[in-house]
Design a protein around this motif. Sequence first.
Motif, short mmCIF file in Angstrom:
data_model
loop_
_atom_site.label_atom_id
_atom_site.label_comp_id
_atom_site.label_asym_id
_atom_site.label_seq_id
_atom_site.Cartn_x
_atom_site.Cartn_y
_atom_site.Cartn_z
N ASN A 349 84.97 -3.32 29.22
CA ASN A 349 85.96 -3.07 28.44
C ASN A 349 85.62 -4.00 27.04
N GLN A 350 85.04 -5.15 26.97
CA GLN A 350 84.62 -5.91 26.20
C GLN A 350 83.81 -5.31 25.33
N PHE A 351 82.59 -4.80 25.96
CA PHE A 351 81.59 -4.20 25.28
C PHE A 351 81.81 -2.99 24.80
N TYR A 352 82.93 -2.17 25.10
CA TYR A 352 83.11 -0.89 24.52
C TYR A 352 84.10 -1.29 23.39
N ASP A 353 85.02 -2.16 23.49
CA ASP A 353 85.76 -2.61 22.34
C ASP A 353 84.84 -2.89 20.97
N ARG A 354 83.83 -3.64 21.80
CA ARG A 354 83.03 -4.43 20.50
C ARG A 354 82.26 -3.31 19.75
N TRP A 355 81.43 -2.48 20.88
CA TRP A 355 80.43 -1.38 20.27
C TRP A 355 80.81 -0.10 20.12
N GLN A 356 81.67 0.34 20.68
CA GLN A 356 82.03 1.90 20.81
C GLN A 356 80.95 2.77 21.07
N LYS A 357 80.02 2.24 21.96
CA LYS A 357 78.93 3.24 22.48
C LYS A 357 79.02 3.36 23.89
N PRO A 358 78.43 4.44 24.47
CA PRO A 358 78.40 4.78 25.79
C PRO A 358 77.79 3.41 26.37
N LEU A 359 78.18 3.10 27.80
CA LEU A 359 77.41 2.14 28.41
C LEU A 359 76.94 2.54 29.82
N PHE A 360 75.87 1.75 30.19
CA PHE A 360 75.21 2.22 31.30
C PHE A 360 75.07 1.05 32.25
N ILE A 361 75.41 0.91 33.48
CA ILE A 361 75.32 -0.23 34.15
C ILE A 361 73.80 -0.20 35.08
N VAL A 362 72.90 -0.80 34.45
CA VAL A 362 71.59 -0.61 35.13
C VAL A 362 71.05 -1.57 35.99
N GLU A 363 72.01 -2.56 36.55
CA GLU A 363 71.67 -3.29 37.51
C GLU A 363 72.85 -4.02 37.88
N ASN A 364 73.06 -4.18 39.33
CA ASN A 364 74.28 -4.48 39.98
C ASN A 364 73.90 -4.78 41.45
N GLY A 365 74.37 -5.94 42.15
CA GLY A 365 73.85 -5.78 43.57
C GLY A 365 74.08 -7.24 44.03
N LEU A 366 73.91 -7.35 45.34
CA LEU A 366 74.02 -8.48 46.10
C LEU A 366 72.61 -8.88 46.93
N GLY A 367 72.10 -10.02 46.29
CA GLY A 367 70.87 -10.64 46.97
C GLY A 367 71.38 -11.49 48.38
#
Length: 468
Positions: A349-367
Motif C-alpha cells: 500500500n505504501q509503495f503504491y500510494d507513493r509511486w502509483q506504479k505496478p508492483l512486483f514482489i520478486v523475493e519473499n520466503g523463509l530461510g
Amino acid sequence: MKFPDGFLWGGAVAANQCEGAYNEDGKGLSTQDVTPRGIKGPVTKEPTSDNMKLVGIDFYHRYKEDIKLFAEMGFKVFRTSIAWSRIFPNGDEKEPNEKGLQFYDDLFDELLKYGIEPLVTISHYETPLNLSVQYDGWINRDMISFYERYVRTIFKRFGGKVKYWLTFNEINSVLHEPFLSGGIYTDKSRLKKRDLYQAIHHELVASALATKIGHEMMPGCKIGCMILSMPIYALTSNPDDVIAAMKSDHMNTFFGDMHVRGQYPGYMKRYFRENNIQIQMEDGDEELLRDHTVDFVSFSYYMSICEAADRSVAQAGEGNLMGGVTNPYLKQSEWGWAIDPQGLRYVLNQFYDRWQKPLFIVENGLGAIDELVTQPDGTKTVLDDYRINYLRDHLIQVGEAIEDGVPVMGYTSWGCIDLVSASTAELKKRYGFIYVDRNDDGTGTLKRYKKKSFDWYKNVIESNGENL
Ligand code: BG6
C-alpha cells in the motif's frame, strides 16, 4: 482470495548463489568468489575451497532438471540474474565472452520451452572482481560505461527472449554493504559518505541509462528497479520515534523516488547539505534521471523492523542487511528475522500510494533448517509445514493489498530451490520447494528432492491463489 488473471507466479534465484561453475567457460572472478563467509564476512585474495558459492547447487550444469521441476509446479515466471563476469570476465574488455552468452541463451530457451517467462536481474550482488579492485566499483564514474556495454550486449542478445528486466538487485543495500552491492573495494570503515553517495549517483544514472537503452532496443519490454523493502515502524507513538522512523525510511524510499519521480527529493538535498555532500553531476545526468523512469517497482520483502529516537531503549534488531530495534510483538525466524505478514500488505500500500506504479514482489520466503526424511514408500522429502504457513500468511496479505486496490504484477518466492545464502554463505539456511542434497562442509550428492511445500505451491498456482 482473488488474484488477477495473468498474475505472474513463480520463483527467484541469483546466479552467484546457485550456478557454481565459478571459473568455467571463460567466466572471470566476481566479488562473490572472494567472500566465503557471505556479505558480512572477510574478503579473501583468491577463491578458497570453503566458499560454497564456487559450486553453488551446480545449477550451471543441472538447470534443465531444475526448470523441469519449476514447470511441474506451474511457474509462469522465473527470476534469475546474469553473472556479469560470465559476459565480461574482467568487466572492462571490449568484446563479450561468447560462451557466457551461450549459457544464458540456452537457459532462457529452456524456460520458454515450458512457457516460463524469464525475469532477469542485470546485476545481483556481483561485480567483476577486476572492476572492484582496479576501479573501486561504483565510486568510479567509468562504471557507467562498463555497465552500458554490458546491458547493450545482453539486450541485443536476449531482447527477443526476455521481456522483464531489473537493473540492480536491492539497490538501497549499497548503503549497508558497499562491497557486495556496489563493488566498492575501499573498506566500509574508511569509506567517506561523500564517496558512497557519489557511487549511488553513478548507479542511479546507470539504471536510468539502462532503462532508456532497453526501451529503445526492446520495444514492449518492462524495466523495473528493485528495492530491499523493510517497513520501519516507530517503536512507540512518541513523536520523536515517529520522526526517527520517518528519517530511516527516507533512506530507502529515496531509491524508489529517484527511479519513479526521476529527481533528488528535498529530504535528500537536506541530508546532503547537512553532511556536506556535493554530488558531482555531468551534463545530461539530470535529464537522464528525469526522462527515463521505470515501468514498475519490484522489491524483496522478508521482515519489518522498528526504529526509536534512542536505540538504546530496545534490543538491536537483527535483519536483512539493515538494522533497527526489535519489535516486541513479532516472532522471529531461526536467523532472527521478524516474521510480519501484514508488513507486506503495508508495504504494498505504501509503495503504491507513493509511486502509483505496478508492483512486483520478486523475493519473499523463509530461510530455515530442513530435515530430509524417508517416507513409508521409500521416497525422501522435507515436511516443511513451517514454510507453507509462512508463505500462506504472506500471500493472504498480498490478496488483502490487491483488495485494497494495489496492482500487483506477480510473486516470485525467494530461493524456490535451495541455494547458498547471501548474508552468511550457508546452505543450511534453506528457502526452497526443492531440497538440494549439499551440506556446508561440501558433502552431498547434489540430488534434488521435492519438499511438502512443492505440491502446496503447485496447487496455489493452479488455483491462481484460491487454494492457499
Ligand atoms: C536478499 C537478496 O537480500 O535476501 C538475496 O537479494 C538473498 O540475494 C535474500 O539471498 C535472502 O537473504 P539470505 O541472507 O537469507 O540469503
